[in-house]
Write a protein that holds these residues in place. Structure first.
Motif, PDB file in Angstrom:
ATOM      1  N   LYS A  45       4.306 -12.617   0.318  1.00  0.00           N
ATOM      2  CA  LYS A  45       3.201 -13.478  -0.264  1.00  0.00           C
ATOM      3  C   LYS A  45       2.927 -14.571   0.892  1.00  0.00           C
ATOM      4  N   ARG A  46       3.888 -15.177   1.326  1.00  0.00           N
ATOM      5  CA  ARG A  46       3.502 -16.094   2.444  1.00  0.00           C
ATOM      6  C   ARG A  46       2.854 -15.656   3.698  1.00  0.00           C
ATOM      7  N   ALA A  47       3.563 -14.510   4.099  1.00  0.00           N
ATOM      8  CA  ALA A  47       3.085 -13.940   5.185  1.00  0.00           C
ATOM      9  C   ALA A  47       1.686 -13.328   5.363  1.00  0.00           C
ATOM     10  N   GLU A  67     -17.585  -9.157   7.499  1.00  0.00           N
ATOM     11  CA  GLU A  67     -17.425  -7.857   7.345  1.00  0.00           C
ATOM     12  C   GLU A  67     -16.105  -7.236   7.948  1.00  0.00           C
ATOM     13  N   GLU A  68     -15.849  -7.762   9.155  1.00  0.00           N
ATOM     14  CA  GLU A  68     -14.663  -7.156   9.703  1.00  0.00           C
ATOM     15  C   GLU A  68     -13.547  -7.696   9.319  1.00  0.00           C
ATOM     16  N   ALA A  69     -13.534  -9.252   8.766  1.00  0.00           N
ATOM     17  CA  ALA A  69     -12.400 -10.172   8.194  1.00  0.00           C
ATOM     18  C   ALA A  69     -12.017  -9.167   6.892  1.00  0.00           C
ATOM     19  N   ILE A  76      -4.418  -5.315   5.425  1.00  0.00           N
ATOM     20  CA  ILE A  76      -3.238  -6.197   5.547  1.00  0.00           C
ATOM     21  C   ILE A  76      -2.528  -6.356   4.209  1.00  0.00           C
ATOM     22  N   ALA A  77      -3.651  -6.358   2.987  1.00  0.00           N
ATOM     23  CA  ALA A  77      -3.106  -6.655   1.728  1.00  0.00           C
ATOM     24  C   ALA A  77      -2.232  -5.575   1.293  1.00  0.00           C
ATOM     25  N   ALA A  81       1.786  -5.173   0.229  1.00  0.00           N
ATOM     26  CA  ALA A  81       2.313  -4.503  -0.919  1.00  0.00           C
ATOM     27  C   ALA A  81       3.202  -3.238  -0.570  1.00  0.00           C
ATOM     28  N   LYS A  82       2.961  -2.537   0.311  1.00  0.00           N
ATOM     29  CA  LYS A  82       3.890  -1.244   0.664  1.00  0.00           C
ATOM     30  C   LYS A  82       5.255  -1.702   1.111  1.00  0.00           C
TER      31      LYS A  82
END
Length: 348
Positions: A45-47, A67-69, A76-77, A81-82
């Motif tokens: 979560k911190r990362a 949009e790119e962000a 990355i989310a 999670a993976k």
């Protein structure tokens, strides 16, 4: 079912060991595994927060568009999670090995004699549990919930395309419960992390298909087994509730003694989360042979989820209702929102 049993085992062992101080026995090793799971979740979560802040900074500096962000944030989310699922899987194996007998039996038996426990107010407690001593301002709970799941289509859940009895959900995680007042036990802030599993069993021998970037139900083409053919979404979620705890407050030696989860409770709040995977399972028989298919893909499922939830109950057990405010699929012309109703357990 084996995973559900494993998750409940983790929850129970965490509760028992949080009140027992001892040498490195069976219970202590199990607690260390639970701590590792919590640490993994907090680190990821911190990362994720740091990476999201870096992307926001890049937008401010004009190095990328919004949009790119947004695309990068979703990517990355999902990766974080993976990572959580992969790392926790190793801890689950360690717990499985421990439960299967990789602890000295004599040492474990001695520990149970010294540190036996009982059930008090619906939760596991040490025999040395003191009813006349206040809890810490912030306590932790292992949470498990399960029940029925379906979709609200055009604002209605009636005449659903999914079986009411077959479609279900379950959820597990860890929460922290903070009493908001020094002098009252009524208001608490309850927050945590967990995983949510939503399953849908379509009626009339249908399955989901991606057609022109829309996820629709189509005939399966074969006679499927209704109970074993279903669509499942898994989410990593962060729930938050304002909890009203009506547990009685004792007066001992002219001091108030605060205990949570010993009376009626009511919580209202919501959750946010990210989709970690979507899968469809199809099982059927053809020409005397049994077939099992597992389809994993995007299915145009929204990457993020958010919604409202509430629960009402007594001690550790509550009736639990949650509703997704955003539709399950991105591009469908008719919005369909997930809704779940079941039983929830909060073990102190």
């Amino acid at each position: 079912m084996q995973k559900i049993i494993l998750y409940i085992s983790i929850a129970l062992l965490t509760i028992v060991n949080s009140v027992v101080a001892q040498e490195k026995t069976f219970e202590q090793k199990a607690k260390e595994i639970a701590v590792q799971i919590k640490t993994i979740t907090e680190e990821e979560k911190r990362a994720l927060k740091a990476e999201v802040e870096a992307l926001d900074k890049a937008v401010e500096l004009g190095k990328m568009t919004k949009e790119e962000a947004a695309t990068s944030k979703a990517k990355i989310a999902e990766e974080r999670a993976k990572n959580i699922e992969t790392k926790i899987a190793a801890q689950e194996k360690a717990l499985r090995d421990l439960v299967n007998g990789n602890v000295n039996e004599e040492e474990s038996n001695d520990s149970l004699k010294k540190n036996s426990f009982t059930i008090v107010d619906g939760s596991f407690r040490s025999k040395n549990y003191d009813k006349n001593k206040s809890e810490n301002r912030t306590t932790s709970q292992a949470v498990f919930a399960g029940g029925y799941n379906n979709l609200v289509t055009d604002g209605a859940v009636a005449n659903s395309q999914f079986g009411y009895g077959r479609s279900g959900f379950y959820e597990w995680g860890v929460t922290w419960n903070t009493r908001l007042s020094n002098n009252s036990n009524l208001l608490h802030l309850k927050y945590g992390v967990g995983f949510m599993y939503n399953q849908l069993h379509a009626t009339d021998n249908r399955v989901f298909a991606d057609i022109n970037n829309q996820t629709v139900l189509v005939d399966a083409g074969v006679e499927t087994k209704a109970k074993r053919t279903y669509f499942k979404n898994v989410y990593f979620v962060v729930p938050m509730h304002l909890e009203f705890d009506f547990s009685k407050t004792k007066i001992v030696d002219d001091k108030k003694v605060f205990k949570s989860h010993t009376g009626a409770r009511f919580g209202i709040g919501g959750f946010v989360g990210v989709n970690t995977n979507s899968k469809q399972f199809i099982e059927y028989e053809q020409n005397g042979y049994k077939f099992k298919e597992k389809q994993k893909g995007d299915f145009n499922v929204n990457d993020f989820t958010y919604g409202v939830s509430t629960y009402i109950g007594y001690r550790a057990t509550s009736l639990y209702l949650k509703y997704d405010l955003n539709p399950i699929f991105k591009n469908n012309p008719v919005n369909q929102n997930n809704i779940s109703l079941g039983i929830r357990f909060d073990w102190n």
